[in-house]
Design an enzyme around this catalytic site. Structure first.
Site: not given
Length: 485
Positions: A218-220
């Protein structure tokens, strides 16, 4: 001395030297290879009569051997077994099976390693009972407990790393299992327990920290995308991207949106720094499409993607595929599509950024110590690679600090400490629960710890949870444990 007797003496001496040399090679040079050979039943049988060495964390044995009344002589015993299961694993002589450190460091623990030849010889000469060596871990018991308690009953994992060395400070996975139940000498009972664990849908035998079914980060992963952009020299944190409410993926009619459903803040354009701080998907997809999959892959591999690490437990390689289409590359920009990662890998990303752009190889063992307390082997720190030069890396640090101080990673804040971090809320399907992430480090000025947390199955909240609401508070408690807060 007659000529014939002299010749016989010379031949006997030569034969003795050949025999001595051969046995020395077998017992010293080839000892480790022979001991590791599964066909070497003698080493296995010999290990039954040897008191296996302890596995030590923070000066305390978390795995040790106690006398047993059966043919196997010693019974393996574990302290806080569910908390330490992904680290120690288990050892079972009845079934000839082992996992975790018990497996990876078996030769040292069983006293059959090549470096232990002199110790074994001394034990034979002195008449002392044979004993394996102790393995001293890098893990900190207080940090391990903080991570274990913070994760609780949530399905997921936590990894904490010392950025400057790569030493793993904590490794927790949930659900876990009782290692003592798989170390018993009743084969029927152990097999029944093992079958029950394998049958569970939650896969408690998985070490989710370094393997299992890998999750989209995801956004990591936006950290890697931003790092790749800076590394090209063509972008800065203030470089602007189109700020739209809907974006059509290249070569398709499929559109994506930001989590808010609107634009990434006000204005027709948004900077990379603000897109990261507000964790907007569209600008990072646009950026990834501009960079291309191969540029991002090369940067991801500098942080450890597509590499399996021997900690000495072997990790599953996180994945960033080669030759992605423009569509898949755009999706990868915000950690979706074909990208998969372990918590270990995302902790390495934060650790590399925290360490001036230098990524260290992760490790779990500091020393091997003999039963006489002599140090038989010491494991040093080793650099894996350079992801960014120090100047560009400092810009990544500033952006990560902004994520926590004024972005959407606010639940990782620690009073009086500058924390850098990034949340992630990864999608798994139209109706499937999200995978929730946080990765970060503290303190920003002199990082002592980098951590990654993954919460699977939406943390029980389906698609209503977020990385900030569930994963970030766990990471905060782990960082506080390291910092003594």
């Amino acid at each position: 001395m007659t000529k014939e007797l002299r010749r016989i003496s010379i031949v006997l001496l030569a034969m003795f030297l050949v025999l001595f040399g051969s046995t020395s090679i077998i017992q010293v040079a080839q000892a480790q290879n022979l001991a590791a050979n599964p066909a070497d039943r003698r080493s296995l049988y010999d290990s039954y009569s040897i008191e296996r060495g302890a596995i030590i964390a923070s000066g305390t044995a978390i795995a040790s051997s106690v006398p047993s009344s059966d043919v196997y002589s010693w019974q393996r015993q574990y302290v806080d077994p569910q908390m330490w299961a992904p680290v120690t694993g288990y050892f079972n002589p009845v079934l000839g099976s082992s996992t975790g450190i018990e497996n990876a460091m078996n030769q040292d623990l069983s006293g059959t390693g090549g470096s232990q030849f002199l110790a074994r010889l001394e034990q034979i000469i002195s008449g002392k009972p044979a004993r394996g060596s102790n393995v001293v871990l890098t893990l900190d018991a207080s940090v391990q407990k903080a991570a274990y308690d913070a994760l609780g009953s949530l399905q997921g994992a936590v990894v904490a790393i010392e950025p400057s060395t790569g030493r793993i400070l904590a490794m927790v996975t949930s659900p876990s299992y009782d290692t003592n139940s798989l170390a018993g000498h009743d084969a029927t009972q152990v097999n029944t327990t093992y079958d029950q664990l394998v049958a569970q849908a939650t896969n408690p035998l998985y070490n989710r920290a370094i393997g299992g079914n890998l999750n989209p980060p995801g956004s990591t992963f936006k950290l890697v995308t931003a790092s790749a952009a800076l590394a090209t020299g063509n972008y800065t944190p203030q470089s602007l991207l189109p700020n739209v409410a809907s974006y059509t993926l290249p070569g398709t009619s499929t559109s994506i949106s930001n989590d808010t459903g609107g634009t990434c803040g006000p204005g027709d354009q948004v900077s990379i720094a603000d897109a990261l701080r507000l964790s907007c998907n569209i600008p990072m997809a646009e950026l990834a499409a501009q960079l291309g999959g191969e540029t991002i892959r090369k940067e991801a591999e500098k942080y450890g993607f597509n590499t399996s690490f021997d900690l000495p437990i072997t990790s599953t390689a996180s994945v960033y595929p080669s030759n992605l289409s423009d569509t898949r590359a755009a999706l990868s920009g915000f950690g979706q599509g074909d990208v998969r990662a372990t918590p270990l890998q995302m902790a390495m990303v934060s650790a590399g950024i925290a360490n001036g752009g230098v990524v260290m190889k992760p490790r779990m063992v500091d020393q091997v110590i003999g039963s006489d307390l002599s140090v038989q082997q010491t494991f040093g720190n080793e650099q894996f690679g350079q992801a960014l030069d120090s100047t560009l890396d400092a810009e990544m640090v500033q952006m990560m600090v902004a994520n926590v101080s004024s972005g959407i990673a606010t639940n990782a804040r620690i009073d009086g400490v500058s924390v850098g971090g990034k949340t992630g809320t990864a999608q798994n399907g139209p109706t499937d629960p999200y995978t929730l992430w946080f990765t970060g480090f503290a303190p920003a000025e002199n990082p002592k710890v980098a951590v990654a947390v993954v919460v699977e199955n939406g943390g029980g909240r389906g698609q209503s949870g977020s990385g900030n609401s569930l994963a970030a508070p766990i990471a905060k408690k782990v960082m506080e444990a390291v910092l003594g807060k």
